[in-house]
Structures are given as C-alpha cells and as structure tokens.
Design a protein around this motif. Structure first.
Motif, PDB file in Angstrom:
ATOM      1  N   LEU A   1       4.019  -8.146   3.404  1.00  0.00           N
ATOM      2  CA  LEU A   1       3.049  -7.064   3.229  1.00  0.00           C
ATOM      3  C   LEU A   1       3.711  -5.753   3.629  1.00  0.00           C
ATOM      4  N   LEU A   2       3.801  -4.822   2.667  1.00  0.00           N
ATOM      5  CA  LEU A   2       4.460  -3.542   2.922  1.00  0.00           C
ATOM      6  C   LEU A   2       3.417  -2.425   2.967  1.00  0.00           C
ATOM      7  N   LEU A   3       3.396  -1.684   4.053  1.00  0.00           N
ATOM      8  CA  LEU A   3       2.391  -0.634   4.218  1.00  0.00           C
ATOM      9  C   LEU A   3       3.077   0.708   4.471  1.00  0.00           C
ATOM     10  N   ASP A   4       2.910   1.635   3.546  1.00  0.00           N
ATOM     11  CA  ASP A   4       3.570   2.933   3.653  1.00  0.00           C
ATOM     12  C   ASP A   4       2.542   3.964   4.121  1.00  0.00           C
ATOM     13  N   GLU A   5       2.538   4.288   5.388  1.00  0.00           N
ATOM     14  CA  GLU A   5       1.547   5.178   6.012  1.00  0.00           C
ATOM     15  C   GLU A   5       0.126   4.819   5.558  1.00  0.00           C
ATOM     16  N   PRO A   6      -0.326   3.621   5.909  1.00  0.00           N
ATOM     17  CA  PRO A   6      -1.563   3.105   5.302  1.00  0.00           C
ATOM     18  C   PRO A   6      -2.857   3.742   5.777  1.00  0.00           C
ATOM     19  N   THR A   7      -2.863   4.371   6.941  1.00  0.00           N
ATOM     20  CA  THR A   7      -4.152   4.883   7.425  1.00  0.00           C
ATOM     21  C   THR A   7      -4.247   6.406   7.399  1.00  0.00           C
ATOM     22  N   SER A   8      -3.285   7.031   6.734  1.00  0.00           N
ATOM     23  CA  SER A   8      -3.228   8.491   6.816  1.00  0.00           C
ATOM     24  C   SER A   8      -4.453   9.197   6.240  1.00  0.00           C
ATOM     25  N   PHE A   9      -5.106   8.612   5.232  1.00  0.00           N
ATOM     26  CA  PHE A   9      -6.274   9.268   4.640  1.00  0.00           C
ATOM     27  C   PHE A   9      -7.584   8.612   5.086  1.00  0.00           C
TER      28      PHE A   9
ATOM     29  N   VAL B   1       0.883  -1.162   0.000  1.00  0.00           N
ATOM     30  CA  VAL B   1       0.000   0.000   0.000  1.00  0.00           C
ATOM     31  C   VAL B   1       0.921   1.212   0.000  1.00  0.00           C
ATOM     32  N   MET B   2       0.814   1.990  -1.083  1.00  0.00           N
ATOM     33  CA  MET B   2       1.721   3.131  -1.213  1.00  0.00           C
ATOM     34  C   MET B   2       1.147   4.369  -0.538  1.00  0.00           C
ATOM     35  N   GLN B   3       2.010   5.386  -0.434  1.00  0.00           N
ATOM     36  CA  GLN B   3       1.562   6.638   0.180  1.00  0.00           C
ATOM     37  C   GLN B   3       0.454   7.294  -0.629  1.00  0.00           C
ATOM     38  N   ASN B   4       0.564   7.212  -1.964  1.00  0.00           N
ATOM     39  CA  ASN B   4      -0.457   7.805  -2.819  1.00  0.00           C
ATOM     40  C   ASN B   4      -1.280   6.674  -3.436  1.00  0.00           C
ATOM     41  N   PRO B   5      -2.465   6.378  -2.877  1.00  0.00           N
ATOM     42  CA  PRO B   5      -3.203   5.190  -3.301  1.00  0.00           C
ATOM     43  C   PRO B   5      -3.690   5.241  -4.741  1.00  0.00           C
ATOM     44  N   MET B   6      -3.936   6.446  -5.267  1.00  0.00           N
ATOM     45  CA  MET B   6      -4.430   6.553  -6.650  1.00  0.00           C
ATOM     46  C   MET B   6      -3.445   5.921  -7.626  1.00  0.00           C
ATOM     47  N   SER B   7      -2.152   6.079  -7.296  1.00  0.00           N
ATOM     48  CA  SER B   7      -1.115   5.607  -8.202  1.00  0.00           C
ATOM     49  C   SER B   7      -1.083   4.096  -8.340  1.00  0.00           C
ATOM     50  N   GLN B   8      -1.648   3.395  -7.390  1.00  0.00           N
ATOM     51  CA  GLN B   8      -1.513   1.957  -7.515  1.00  0.00           C
ATOM     52  C   GLN B   8      -2.746   1.294  -8.133  1.00  0.00           C
ATOM     53  N   MET B   9      -3.709   2.108  -8.546  1.00  0.00           N
ATOM     54  CA  MET B   9      -4.903   1.565  -9.196  1.00  0.00           C
ATOM     55  C   MET B   9      -4.609   1.285 -10.669  1.00  0.00           C
ATOM     56  N   VAL B  10      -4.600   0.039 -11.037  1.00  0.00           N
ATOM     57  CA  VAL B  10      -4.250  -0.286 -12.423  1.00  0.00           C
ATOM     58  C   VAL B  10      -5.357  -1.057 -13.145  1.00  0.00           C
ATOM     59  N   THR B  11      -6.493  -1.205 -12.515  1.00  0.00           N
ATOM     60  CA  THR B  11      -7.581  -1.957 -13.152  1.00  0.00           C
ATOM     61  C   THR B  11      -8.819  -1.068 -13.294  1.00  0.00           C
ATOM     62  N   PRO B  12      -9.777  -1.515 -14.115  1.00  0.00           N
ATOM     63  CA  PRO B  12     -10.933  -0.621 -14.340  1.00  0.00           C
ATOM     64  C   PRO B  12     -12.008  -0.641 -13.262  1.00  0.00           C
ATOM     65  N   SER B  13     -11.923  -1.536 -12.284  1.00  0.00           N
ATOM     66  CA  SER B  13     -12.952  -1.530 -11.228  1.00  0.00           C
ATOM     67  C   SER B  13     -12.355  -1.963  -9.889  1.00  0.00           C
ATOM     68  N   VAL B  14     -13.053  -1.626  -8.818  1.00  0.00           N
ATOM     69  CA  VAL B  14     -12.591  -1.947  -7.467  1.00  0.00           C
ATOM     70  C   VAL B  14     -12.451  -3.465  -7.304  1.00  0.00           C
ATOM     71  N   GLU B  15     -13.432  -4.188  -7.784  1.00  0.00           N
ATOM     72  CA  GLU B  15     -13.425  -5.648  -7.664  1.00  0.00           C
ATOM     73  C   GLU B  15     -12.174  -6.246  -8.319  1.00  0.00           C
ATOM     74  N   GLU B  16     -11.852  -5.760  -9.519  1.00  0.00           N
ATOM     75  CA  GLU B  16     -10.682  -6.280 -10.224  1.00  0.00           C
ATOM     76  C   GLU B  16      -9.384  -5.854  -9.545  1.00  0.00           C
ATOM     77  N   GLU B  17      -9.399  -4.674  -8.930  1.00  0.00           N
ATOM     78  CA  GLU B  17      -8.229  -4.184  -8.216  1.00  0.00           C
ATOM     79  C   GLU B  17      -7.879  -5.142  -7.081  1.00  0.00           C
ATOM     80  N   ILE B  18      -8.905  -5.614  -6.412  1.00  0.00           N
ATOM     81  CA  ILE B  18      -8.683  -6.506  -5.272  1.00  0.00           C
ATOM     82  C   ILE B  18      -8.253  -7.896  -5.749  1.00  0.00           C
ATOM     83  N   ALA B  19      -8.761  -8.281  -6.924  1.00  0.00           N
ATOM     84  CA  ALA B  19      -8.426  -9.619  -7.438  1.00  0.00           C
ATOM     85  C   ALA B  19      -7.089  -9.637  -8.190  1.00  0.00           C
ATOM     86  N   PHE B  20      -6.531  -8.477  -8.481  1.00  0.00           N
ATOM     87  CA  PHE B  20      -5.389  -8.354  -9.391  1.00  0.00           C
ATOM     88  C   PHE B  20      -4.202  -9.271  -9.050  1.00  0.00           C
ATOM     89  N   SER B  21      -3.747  -9.240  -7.797  1.00  0.00           N
ATOM     90  CA  SER B  21      -2.588 -10.067  -7.414  1.00  0.00           C
ATOM     91  C   SER B  21      -2.906 -11.552  -7.571  1.00  0.00           C
TER      92      SER B  21
END
Lengths: 255, 495
Positions: B154-162, B78-98
């Motif tokens: 599991l790497l979490l970079d300031e995961p709860t800041s927003f 989980v990166m500091q800027n979460p928008m940057s790690q979205m690479v799929t067209p929907s939330v469901e696919e984002e979660i299934a991606f890995s």
C-alpha cells in the motif's frame, strides 16, 4: 418517458444503426418518412427518453433541416419543371420544392434518431455494456470514463485558471497574451491527468485483467428480450426497406 | 522470496534532467513493513514510490540503473492529486475497481465495498459521481479504495493533506486495521501523525543522500542534530510564532477591509447552496484561517472573496466599495490568490521567466525565500508538487499586495519550506497584509492566525480567536468526532 420494454443500450445502438443506414443512402420522401415513423414508435415503446433534455437538444438542431430546406428552395440551380409560386422574387419550381423537402426530411430524421438515442441511453451504461458484451478493452472503457469524469470540471477549472491569471496580472487584460498560458495550463493539466489516470489504472491491476476474466460490479446483462428486440428490429426495418424498394419508391444517393 | 521488492544500487534519471533524481538506492520491502519516507521537496520521494510500484519505467519513462528484484504482488495507491486517480463513474465503483480487476467473486466485492464505505464514513457519497466531490472527499474515496482491496503493498503519497480532522481520524483508524501482511509505505512531511503506524523511517536529504532508520525513535533522536529538522514536525512543540490567546481585532464595519454581507452561492440553480448567508468582516493586518470539514464551502468562500463569480460581487465590499462597483484593475492589483493547484498560478514556461515577471515590480532588497534562482531554465510544470507550491509562494512574496488569499498553502511543503512560509506570512501580516488561509493544518492555523472561521455545510458556525476555538471544541465535542490532531500541548488540554 416510461418505456413499454427496457432494452440493453447496445441493442438500442444496433437499432439506431439499422435505422440510420437506409435514411443515409436514400434520396426520396418515403424512406426517411417510414424510418422516422419507426424511430418514433421505437422511442415510445422502448426508450427511456428524457423529454426535457430531448427537446433542449432537438429544438435548436431542427434549425439545420429548416435552413437546408430554404437554402435548397431558394438557391438551387434551376431544373426544368413547372413553376409553382413566385415568392420574394424567387421562382419556386415543383421539383426543387420536392428536393428541398427530401433534404429536410432526411436531415430531420437523422437528427431525431441521433438525439433520441443520446437522450435515452445512459452513456456510462453503454460503455459498460460494450466492455461486457463485445469485450471492448477495459482500458479503453475506463479511459472513456476518466474523460467523462473530467468534462464537468473543465468549465469550472477554466473559470478558475482565468481568474487566477487575471488576479496575478493585476487585472491587466490582454486577451491574446492571456490565452496562451490558459491553453498551456489546460493542456499540461490534461496530459498530466491522463498520465496519472493511466498510473492509477495500471497500479490497480487493470493492465493484467483481460475483459473476459474481469468481474463487473454492475452487470450489464444481455437478456433474451434484447436479442428478440435487435432481431425483430432488423427484420421490421429490412421488411419496410424491401417494400419501399419493391414498390420502386427508393432512390439511391450517398450522403 | 521473503521480500516484495528489492532495490540494489538503483538510480533514476528523467529524460529532461542531467542528474539522477535518485542515486544508488538500496532498499528491501518485505511483507508487513511499515515505512515512512520523508525529506525535502524534490528529493525523489514520489519517484521512489513509483519505482517500487513499477510505474517507472512501465508507465512513466525514466532511465533506471541498478538491480530491481520483485515478487508477484498487488498494489494500492493514494496519489498526491486524488482527482487524477478517479477512473470510474461512481464512488462505489471506484472502491470496487481493484477487486474487479482481480476477478474477485461479485458477492465478495459487494461485501468488501460496502464494509469499506461504512468504515470510512462515506455512505452518503456511495452513489455520487467523482466530479461531484470536493478535493477532500476525493482523497477520502481514494484512500478507501486503496485500503478496501487489501493489497500486498500500500503506497500513500501525503494521504491526509486535504482531509479534515474527522476524516484524518477515520483514515488513521483504517490504516491501523490494515492487515499485518500488507506492507505500507507512506510519503509524508508530518511525521508525528503517522508515528504510531510505522516502524521504519527513510530520510532523503537534498544532497541525494538517503538514511534508513530501522528504529523510528533513532530517527527522532537524530532529526534535529543530523538533519536539521525543526522539532515541531517531530514532537509537535509549539514553535512560538504567536501568542496563542491574543485578542482578535474588532472595529465597526466601516474599518473593515473586506466585508461579506448575506453571501449565498450555488454553482448553478439546480444545485444545493454551497454557501448560505455568510456575514463576516475582515481587517487589515489580520490573518484568518478558514477551516472546516471537506466540502463545507471553504474554497468557494475565498473564490467569492476574490471576485470569481459575478452574481455575488454585490455581497462583497473591498475598502468600502462593493466589487461590482470597483474597477477590475483596482481590485485585482490589490490581492493575490494562491489556488489549491499551484499549476494554475503559472504564466510562463520557465522558472526564470516567472521570477523575472514579478522581480520587475519588486522593490530592491528583496531576499529570496527559496532557492529557485540557480535553476531558471526549468519548467515550473516539471517541478515536484512541493517545489511548485514553493515557487508560487516566492512569486506572491516578491509582489506584495494588501490581501493574500491562499488555499492550502502548506500542502506538500517540507520542514524548511513550512517554517519559512510561516515566518514570511507573519512578516506580511506585520506589514499590514490581510491574509486569509484555507487550511486543514491546525498547527499552521493555530499559531499563525488571529481568527478562525469554521465552516460547516456552507455556514460559518464559529468565528473567533484560536483560544476561543479550543473552548468551542471543548463544549461542542459532537461536532468534532474522533481524536483531534492539534499541536502538542493543545491536545492534552482538550482530551
């Protein structure tokens, strides 16, 4: 519009390519007219076309063939043929009218085919289909998705950046000076975004997964009906094109 | 191998820098480790995560010296800027991606995705497109996606800041359920929240020294004396910025500095309203904390106050005049807007130019808050996230204006910067500046603000002092599910 048959976006793309080639290489009335009719029939029978969206995109684009028609009608070099009319001081010759109409019909057909495809096919489904059916590298596919995700943001973010810069400079407007930091910020953010997306894909294992062994949550199936559709479309188009050539109605011209 | 990664005397130097960001790091990460990395901004915490995940040097180029040994393992991030790690067209696919990339069977992916979505409480977002989400919602999705694939590391970079309170609670609950075999590494400034979920603490100080505490409590004992950390980050003590229950300023609407009347807003006609009939008065010398769940309209609210949108300018008055009747210069030279993304604030290509721009209008005797004056040639875009935030704060404090609107001003700040920022905000307030802060940080809100505006679904459902807010929480517990992450003392009072 509800289609009679539903087809895979890749099959629809094949149909579009088949439809476009003869129109693109012809310079007569018959080829674009016949293939326009075929495209309309295809729209009615198999396209999930979004009518409102289609008209919104298609109507402004029709100004292009109309403009080309008048441009060719009034400003073409004179050809030896009978004069039909005299309009606003211009002499309209029969062959020039025919040429203008051919150009109009050809560009009109090409625009219709492109817009009907764009508004009928879901781009996301197309990329999904390309990854699954012709094994487009998932890295390229997901890069397209990433870009797709960012497009709706760009307008909103530009407004945001412009306003933040305007506030910071105390409301002093200097359009040239303002543009440079705006472009720099957008550019840097885009590069950074691409880098982070790349990191995200890599770390979540995309690099290691070949398209063949990857599982897809949303399966894009190539069904027998898609094969039948693509093959029959090819034969119908080829048959029509063959008849046009055989009857001596086809005139070749590129572009 | 009995470890996932082993770093031996590892140093990392980025191309544009003369000195290494990380120097002679020795660290072994084993299966099931629970490590928290903390330290000052710009000391290489995120770089260390990238080294562990092999992103450096495989994706991001940097000179890496020393020996790195690694097993074959899967990673979630989980990166500091979460928008940057979205690479799929929907939330469901984002979660299934890995899971898709690991070629898991389709049925298993579907089951795990649905479970993760349900557990994270984001069922309503399942079919949404990433660009339809707010910043906090994106982070929630990124966290769910990272945990759902059950990675080895599991790497979490300031995961709860927003994240809002409820989402933080859900996330920490999810973190508690992560398999014992998964090694979890968290980069975080706020240690208290994560203390329950970690075993070891790695502290990076601003001299490049690293301290690994195998016993987290040993770090807590040492923090104040050896590392000069403010105790509030560790134990949650009230730093005593403000008397807690002070009465809020009230006056008639003519006295108000900024007045918002009947403000409703949607980005376009088709979309649902983001703000619904907002009415609020704000006064000089007041500090207002805007709080509320992710996607409740907090950022949109302060953007409207800042005059971003023409259609609502008539709903906002500044000094008695509506924004549509005010001259742009008159209004814009009276306020500062600190965006969530600090990069949007920069106008120049070097830190020195940025500072020079504000210094020419700054009264003499300004005492710099942070230490940017020794590295004027650095590009502001190349600073770490925390440093970027500090630079924007410095620029704002140099060029004082009557109104300061700040969106998550404490995000990414280390202990020292957090404290300095709070103190500087307090000084501004005393000088009569109206400060409006959008924040998910209850400590910052409770101890600094005179008033809290709590947003829910585009409406203000609470408008009152921090003290009254606590009473409101007590009597409306259904609105605040889960554990409340409040400063120590307050939590005990409520629970």
């Amino acid at each position: 519009m509800i289609p009679v048959v539903s087809v895979n976006p890749l099959a629809a793309l094949i149909a579009v390519i088949i439809n476009t080639i003869p129109v693109f290489i012809s310079f007569d009335i018959y080829t674009p007219a016949v293939f326009l009719a075929l495209a309309v029939a295809n729209t009615i029978l198999v396209s999930h076309i979004r009518v409102k969206e289609f008209l919104k995109l298609f109507m402004p684009l029709t100004t292009l063939p109309v403009s080309l028609f008048f441009l060719n009608l009034f400003f073409s070099a004179s050809i030896e043929s009978s004069a039909l009319y005299h309009l606003f001081g211009f002499t309209i010759q029969s062959r020039i009218l025919l040429r203008a109409f051919i150009i109009f019909l050809r560009s009109f057909t090409l625009i219709y085919i492109s817009v009907s495809y764009l508004t009928a096919v879901n781009a996301i489904e197309l990329v999904n289909s390309l990854m699954q059916q012709i094994h487009l590298s998932p890295r390229i596919g997901y890069s397209i998705y990433t870009a797709w995700n960012i497009i709706p943001f760009i307008g909103r973010e530009i407004t945001r950046i412009k306003n933040v810069h305007l506030i910071r400079s105390g409301g002093k407007r200097n359009r040239i000076k303002e543009t440079i930091p705006l472009i720099v910020t957008i550019l840097i953010n885009s590069i950074r975004h691409a880098e982070r997306a790349s990191v995200s894909m890599y770390i979540r294992g995309l690099e290691d997964s070949g398209s063949k062994k990857r599982t897809f949550l949303h399966n894009s199936k190539w069904r027998p009906t898609d094969t039948i559709y693509a093959v029959s479309y090819f034969f119908i188009a080829f048959g029509l094109f063959f008849i046009i050539i055989k009857k001596g109605l086809f005139r070749f011209s590129l572009g | 191998m009995n470890y996932l990664v082993s770093l031996q005397d590892v140093s990392v130097t980025f191309a544009a820098q003369k000195h290494p960001v990380l120097k002679n790091i020795n660290l072994i990460i084993k299966k099931g480790d629970r490590l928290l990395i903390t330290g000052c901004s710009g000391t290489g915490k995120s770089t260390l995560l990238y080294i562990l995940a092999e992103i450096i040097p495989k994706i991001i180029y940097a000179k890496v010296e020393g020996l790195i040994l690694r097993d074959n393992f899967s990673t979630g991030i989980v990166m500091q800027n979460p928008m940057s790690q979205m690479v799929t067209p929907s939330v469901e696919e984002e979660i299934a991606f890995s899971m898709e990339n690991r070629s898991m069977p389709l049925e298993e992916i579907k089951e795990k995705t649905d479970n993760a979505i349900r557990k994270a409480g984001i069922t309503g977002l399942k079919h949404k497109k990433p660009f339809e989400l707010s910043g906090g919602e994106m982070q929630k999705v990124a966290l769910t996606a990272a945990v759902a694939s059950e990675p080895d590391l599991l790497l979490l970079d300031e995961p709860t800041s927003f994240l809002d309170n409820e989402s933080t609670y859900n996330f920490l609950k999810t973190l508690g359920n992560v398999s014992d075999k998964t090694a979890v590494i968290i980069v975080e400034h706020r240690i208290k929240k994560f203390l329950k979920y970690i075993d070891k603490i790695l502290y990076l100080d601003d001299h490049g020294e690293i301290y690994l505490y195998e016993d987290k409590y040993a770090f807590l004992k040492n923090a104040d004396n050896s590392h000069k950390l403010k105790p509030r980050f560790i134990s949650g003590n009230n730093p005593g910025f403000m008397p807690f229950d002070k009465p809020i300023k009230r006056g008639n609407s003519c006295d108000s500095f900024i007045s918002v009347k009947g403000l409703s807003f949607s980005y376009n006609r088709k979309e649902e309203k983001v703000l619904k009939n907002i009415n609020v008065e704000m006064y000089r010398g007041e500090t207002i904390a805007v709080m509320g769940p992710n996607g409740s309209g907090k950022t949109t609210f302060i953007e409207n106050i800042a005059g971003f949108y023409k259609k609502t300018k008539k709903n906002i008055s500044f000094n008695g005049k509506t924004l549509d009747k005010l001259k742009k210069r008159e209004f814009y030279s009276s306020l500062h807007y600190l965006p969530q993304n600090p990069e949007y604030f920069f106008l120049y290509q070097s830190v020195g130019e940025e500072l020079k721009d504000v210094m020419r209008i700054t009264s003499t005797g300004y005492k710099p808050l942070f230490n940017f004056y020794e590295t004027p040639n650095r590009s502001p875009y190349n600073l770490s996230e925390g440093e970027k935030r500090r630079l924007t704060l410095e620029l704002v404090l140099c060029d004082k204006r009557p109104v300061l609107l700040a969106d998550e001003p404490t995000y990414g700040l280390d202990f020292d910067a957090y404290y300095k920022t709070a103190e500087a905000f307090n000084r501004l307030k005393e000088e009569g500046t109206l400060i409006v802060i959008v924040t998910h940080d209850p400590e910052f809100a409770f101890f600094l603000s005179d008033r809290i505006l709590f947003f829910k679904d585009g409406s203000i459902i609470f408008n009152g002092s921090p003290g009254r807010y606590i009473e409101y929480i007590e009597s409306n517990k259904d609105l605040f599910p889960g554990e409340l992450y409040l400063p120590a003392g307050l939590n005990e009072r409520i629970l």
